[in-house]
Design an enzyme around this catalytic site. Structure first.
Site, short mmCIF file in Angstrom:
data_model
loop_
_atom_site.label_atom_id
_atom_site.label_comp_id
_atom_site.label_asym_id
_atom_site.label_seq_id
_atom_site.Cartn_x
_atom_site.Cartn_y
_atom_site.Cartn_z
N HIS A 1 -27.84 -1.36 40.47
CA HIS A 1 -28.79 -0.93 41.78
C HIS A 1 -29.99 -1.50 41.53
O HIS A 1 -30.83 -0.75 41.95
CB HIS A 1 -28.47 0.55 41.87
CG HIS A 1 -27.28 0.83 42.34
ND1 HIS A 1 -26.62 2.35 42.11
CD2 HIS A 1 -26.26 0.39 43.24
CE1 HIS A 1 -25.65 2.54 42.73
NE2 HIS A 1 -25.29 1.51 43.43
N HIS B 1 -21.23 1.53 36.10
CA HIS B 1 -20.66 2.55 36.81
C HIS B 1 -19.29 2.92 36.49
O HIS B 1 -18.78 3.84 36.64
CB HIS B 1 -20.76 2.68 38.37
CG HIS B 1 -22.35 2.33 38.74
ND1 HIS B 1 -22.69 1.20 39.44
CD2 HIS B 1 -23.59 2.84 38.50
CE1 HIS B 1 -24.09 1.03 39.57
NE2 HIS B 1 -24.56 2.06 38.88
N CYS C 1 -20.49 1.17 31.22
CA CYS C 1 -21.62 1.72 30.39
C CYS C 1 -20.67 2.40 29.36
O CYS C 1 -19.82 3.42 29.92
CB CYS C 1 -22.40 2.50 30.96
SG CYS C 1 -23.51 3.68 29.72
N GLU D 1 -20.65 5.93 40.07
CA GLU D 1 -20.28 6.34 38.71
C GLU D 1 -19.56 7.63 38.95
O GLU D 1 -18.47 7.91 38.09
CB GLU D 1 -21.40 6.65 38.00
CG GLU D 1 -21.15 7.18 36.57
CD GLU D 1 -22.49 7.79 35.92
OE1 GLU D 1 -23.44 7.17 35.87
OE2 GLU D 1 -22.31 8.70 35.21
N THR E 1 -24.09 10.28 34.07
CA THR E 1 -25.04 10.24 33.00
C THR E 1 -26.59 10.16 33.28
O THR E 1 -27.23 10.58 32.53
CB THR E 1 -24.71 8.89 32.22
OG1 THR E 1 -24.84 7.74 33.30
CG2 THR E 1 -23.35 8.71 31.77
N ASN F 1 -30.69 6.87 39.42
CA ASN F 1 -31.73 7.36 38.41
C ASN F 1 -33.22 6.81 38.60
O ASN F 1 -34.21 7.76 38.13
CB ASN F 1 -31.33 6.70 36.96
CG ASN F 1 -31.87 5.41 36.95
OD1 ASN F 1 -32.98 4.99 36.43
ND2 ASN F 1 -30.91 4.47 37.05
N SER G 1 -32.23 0.50 35.88
CA SER G 1 -31.69 -0.71 36.45
C SER G 1 -32.80 -1.57 36.97
O SER G 1 -32.59 -2.53 37.63
CB SER G 1 -30.92 -0.46 37.27
OG SER G 1 -31.33 0.58 38.42
#
Lengths: 279, 279
Positions: A39, A72, A94, A124, A160, A218, A260
């Site tokens: 992202h 994701h 991941c 994700e 996560t 995130n 990211s």
């Protein structure tokens, strides 16, 4: 004006691995990626120039084409379709997301109703939900728990990149409404570390710049962590967005970046701050 | 002066079953009970008169003697010793305690470190811990969690008479220190209902009398629930302990009783209050 960079910021292990492998694969010929690899629009632009093409659907690909599964992950039915289509799969899910998927799948097999703590529409979360079976459900906030029709046996995993506070708030609510609760804390260490470092940074700074894709969950969460510390916080994607008035009079400017966000963007932000008088 | 009796008070299902079966067994000849059958000295006195003798140790019993396992249960090694000794076992372990024991045993087999939320020295907690293996540990309050050396996989059960607040506080702390947490909420409904009824009672009353054994954990907890509501609260075992000055000027006196308090004691408390002007 002092410029402080957060102790932990930028690419996490899973993203670094995905980016490196994607560039390497593209050096041997065109590869396709289902949805943007990460992202971060700027880095996705560099990947496109290198031969990584983002696609929305695998139906137009031909047997033998190379398909990247991004960090994701994807629901299992997408993997099956890709295999049936004869695509060469480069699975860059991941490892921490894979773990959450596996826990969800096992708990489904053990007859738990699986709750995924995370944003319902995030890829994700959708990939994990794909392993959770028909009863699986995503929950974004503690308030939502009361609305759920829950079985007495509930199994929990987390996106996560969740914040621990939201995760534990939801677990606490689920505890009240279930007889048996199995919880895997699948928040990855990088997330916890980056959030903790952002908190420390915000306490030391007068204003905070959080660098990363606006579509990055995130990164957005890092910004809220800094705002919770009561500091003016700006979420930017690139250095050009910095407005000089944000930092006028600030003794210390804090900088952090999502998992990211590539180093080259962070460096350009630091360069820009230096031009504006930071050291 | 008005006298209010809590909606749910006195003998729970497990205690009622234990008392009835013990009287019945004693009617056919002497029976022995390892530790007092319930935590109520007055009722234990009636049982003694009927032929139920409380003992501390099974070593002096002879093959063929009848041994009652009380509602709190015993660790499995005690059961084995009793069987080896040729005793006739009358197992009155409360079914809810048995459930907690079974969950503890299964989780031990599944390699969880088992945490029993409850009072370390209470016989019920010790009976459950007996099934939890060498790594099993009892935890009384959230603060204790930080002191523990925990494995990453933790399994939790509760003493059946715990308060939900303490239980959830400990679970929340354990969540922070473990990667995988499996929780069985084994607090029994009677406990939850009696505590809730005590809370409602305390809100409506000016002073509260909590009736039951001073060694009864669940009665003691009912008293703290009432104190938390800010009302003067007296924990008594028998009617004679009531001091008139406690209720002088009180518009409403609330009465509740633990799960091991027999009806005849509750009735004598109500009678005494009537003598003192209650209606």
């Amino acid at each position: 004006m002092k410029v402080l960079l957060a102790d932990k910021a930028g690419f996490c292990f899973g993203v670094k691995r995905a980016i490196n492998t994607a560039f390497e694969a593209a050096s041997r010929g065109r590869v396709y990626c289902l949805g943007p690899l990460i992202h971060n629009p700027q880095e996705v632009g560099r990947l496109r120039d290198a031969g990584v093409e983002t696609i929305d659907d695998i139906d137009r690909l031909q047997p033998g084409d190379s398909l990247i599964i991004r960090s994701h992950g994807v629901p299992p039915d997408v993997l099956v379709r890709a295999q049936e289509r004869g695509l060469k799969i480069i699975d860059l899910t991941c490892p921490f997301v894979s773990k959450a998927q596996k826990h969800a799948e096992l708990m489904k097999q053990e007859q738990y109703q699986v709750v995924v703590v995370g944003e319902k529409h995030h890829p994700e979360v959708r990939s994990i939900l794909g392993y959770a079976g028909d009863e699986g459900v995503a929950v974004e906030s503690p308030d939502e728990v009361e609305e759920l029709k829950l079985k007495s046996r509930v199994g929990v995993v987390a996106q996560t990149t969740q914040s621990y506070g939201n995760f534990s708030g939801i677990v606490l609510k689920l505890l009240r409404f279930s007889k048996e609760l199995k919880v895997f804390n699948t928040i990855c260490n990088s997330t916890a570390e980056r959030q903790e470092a952002a908190r420390t940074l915000a306490r030391a700074a007068d204003v905070v710049l959080v660098v990363g894709g606006r579509n990055s969950a995130n990164t957005t969460r890092l910004a809220s962590v800094c705002r919770q510390e009561g500091k003016p916080t700006h979420h930017i994607e690139v250095a050009d967005e910095i407005r000089p008035e944000w930092i006028t009079g600030a003794g210390t400017v804090g900088v952090t970046a999502g998992a990211s966000t590539p180093d080259w963007i962070v460096r350009s932000v630091l360069d820009r701050l230096r031009e504006l008088g930071g050291g």
